[in-house]
Design an enzyme around this catalytic site. Structure first.
Site, PDB file in Angstrom:
ATOM      1  N   SER A  47       2.165  -4.191  -1.137  1.00 54.42           N
ATOM      2  CA  SER A  47       1.159  -4.571  -0.155  1.00 54.42           C
ATOM      3  C   SER A  47       0.682  -3.305   0.715  1.00 54.42           C
ATOM      4  CB  SER A  47       1.364  -5.932   0.616  1.00 54.42           C
ATOM      5  OG  SER A  47       2.667  -5.575   1.239  1.00 54.42           O
ATOM      6  N   HIS A  48       1.547  -2.315   1.031  1.00 57.50           N
ATOM      7  CA  HIS A  48       1.410  -1.507   1.655  1.00 57.50           C
ATOM      8  C   HIS A  48       1.104   0.005   0.856  1.00 57.50           C
ATOM      9  CE1 HIS A  48       3.012  -4.431   4.670  1.00 57.50           C
ATOM     10  NE2 HIS A  48       2.104  -3.574   5.731  1.00 57.50           N
ATOM     11  N   ASP A 188      -0.449 -13.072   1.586  1.00 57.52           N
ATOM     12  CA  ASP A 188       0.109 -13.932   0.579  1.00 57.52           C
ATOM     13  C   ASP A 188      -0.524 -15.124   0.806  1.00 57.52           C
ATOM     14  OD1 ASP A 188       2.336 -12.290  -0.321  1.00 57.52           O
ATOM     15  OD2 ASP A 188       3.763 -13.121   1.155  1.00 57.52           O
TER      16      ASP A 188
END
Lengths: 337, 337
Positions: A47-48, A188
């Site tokens: 996610s990063h 999420d």
């Protein structure tokens, strides 16, 4: 299953640098962002990773972020380091500030670093790990756009306001955790919305203020802090440190500033580094901490924070990072093919 | 309803001083404990008021605590203050250390205080409020006897490991919170057991490691951290700061040391004070924080941490504190009638 293509970490790094310089970033700004994005892919923190590159590029295109900014450093007090990021991305400002923070903490026993006028779009574990790799204890917080309701409230006011902490280990990478003070990461919730999956209870409230397990309702309403009023108190502490102490925007102010380009929010970051060897009890603290970690690991079912991420690290150094094919195609397009 | 007798705060203070000196405490140790106990009764924080006096006395009787200890202060680094409590109670050590912490934080921008070899049996809000009353931001943590299972584990390992934070207000007492990282205070679980009331889910596990709402099973098993693995990570951070950095016992070590006299556990305390006016953005931080508090208070349903306690304060200054009759009789007996 998502189609994936595994590419070497060097290629991740080169792609990010090309995508950012192609959209006006200086080589220094682009290289600093690329190092952070690559460390996320190295550790399996998708996610990063490259997932953030379209947002970085969007914030350069909109003119919100100055991709050529040169951060500057000041020492307004003996144990305080301040970096003015000059409206650039956070990573280059951190590369300037972290070594100075570590130096001051070793000299003074404890020191603080405030990053101002920056755009932060990464995890916080890279900076606290870097502090702990220098043998110090690291703590970092940052505020962001409002998404989380305060205790008892029904409207977004706090950011997801992460808190990260790292402690040095004698062998291997530091113990580190990096947690949003929201019950669930916004990304999420977006995945639940995309897949039509209900949320667990306690994640958020709808626009009417009532608890909801419908991800679309929560995205339109407000997220909730983790752990009820206690998590909300930590979110409040993060606002006061990253906003009032560091001298930058509170989340509710950042949310009111444009443009909404999908890129990083404007805000401050506040960090503390502590040198345990300067507390007058010698160098035994490191061995004592190791005995504590052993006692903790001996309890069945436990795992030290950061262990999964560090497990990925060795694998991906050797084998590369598996990137979703559609994302890789988009980043390659942004990087000019 | 419990029978109560309302007595002036001066009488609370005098009773505690008499009960402790009668059992061998020096007047300095007794006066410091009395001030802390009285401030708890003043604020309606009953669980840390006269309720604690039998435990303080028990730890003097058992010889665990040295009631005549004279704490000493050292500055092992420019921004570090260390107080050796010499096996006395925490309050006198804090009275020595807090002014030095405040001085160093004003000079350096940030400073830390470690209290070692002390017995802490009070809330943490008094010390962070004192830091904030000096115009600084205060943070305090302490570990204790093991009662809380780590994330994924089924045995007590962490203490209830409170984290307290305070921020100065322009008018009136500081914003302050003080929270156990356990889901429920142990005293509240004991009240549920006494009254035969089931616990809410998520508070603890039985001796078999399975979730339980039976308070007796949880007292024999383990408490759970608030907010799942995130609260557990904060409990872990508290252990590392109060144990490894401050240079004192971890909870699991404190639990293995006797005697079990019902009094305060042995352990360390770790505090940080930060001077926001030393971060190079002038004195506007205080007004900015007030605008933030106003925006937060404008959200329906919200209340600032500490507000209820501060509400009690004015009432009890005037009217005194309502003390359960049986407790008051016991403390009077300990104080020699």
């Amino acid at each position: 299953m998502t189609d994936r293509e595994t590419i070497p970490l060097e290629e991740v790094d080169a792609l990010v640098r090309r995508a950012l310089t192609k959209h006006g970033a200086s080589s220094a700004q682009a290289a600093a962002v690329a190092r952070i994005v690559t460390s996320a892919e190295r550790d399996g923190s998708e996610s990063h990773g490259l997932f953030r590159v379209p947002g970085y590029v969007a914030s350069l295109r909109s003119g919100k972020v100055d991709g050529t900014a040169t951060p500057t450093l000041a020492h307004p007090a003996p144990a305080v380091v301040v970096v003015d990021a000059a409206r650039g991305f956070a990573p280059l400002a951190l590369e300037l500030g972290l070594p100075a923070l570590v130096d001051r903490a070793r000299e003074m026993g404890i020191a603080a670093l405030a990053i101002r006028h920056c755009f932060h779009f990464a995890a916080l574990w890279p900076e606290v790990e870097q502090i702990a790799e220098a043998g110090l204890v690291g703590l970092a917080v940052t505020a962001a756009t409002p998404m989380v309701a305060p205790a008892g409230g029904t409207k977004p006011f706090y950011g997801t306001n992460p808190l990260a902490f790292a402690f040095p280990r004698m062998d291997g990478p530091p113990l580190a955790f990096d947690m949003a003070t929201a019950a669930m990461a916004r990304g999420d919730i977006m995945l639940h919305a995309r897949d039509g999956e209900p949320l667990p209870p306690g994640v958020g409230i709808g626009p009417d203020g009532a608890p909801s397990t419908d991800p679309d309702a929560v995205l339109a309403g407000a997220q909730l802090p983790f752990g009820g009023y206690k998590g909300a108190a930590i979110a409040l502490m993060v606002e006061l440190l990253a906003g009032a102490v560091a001298g930058d925007l509170f989340s509710y102010e950042a949310g009111a500033k444009g443009p909404k380009d999908g890129g990083p929010p404007e805000g401050g970051e506040f960090l503390i580094a502590i040198d345990p060897s300067r507390f007058g009890h010698g160098d035994g603290w490191q061995a004592r901490a190791e005995s504590f970690f052993s006692a903790l690991a001996d309890i069945e079912g436990t795992r030290l924070p950061g262990a999964r991420r560090h497990g990925n690290r060795g694998d991906r150094h050797a084998a590369g990072a598996p990137i979703p094919a559609s994302l890789l195609a988009e980043v390659r397009r942004l990087a000019g093919g």
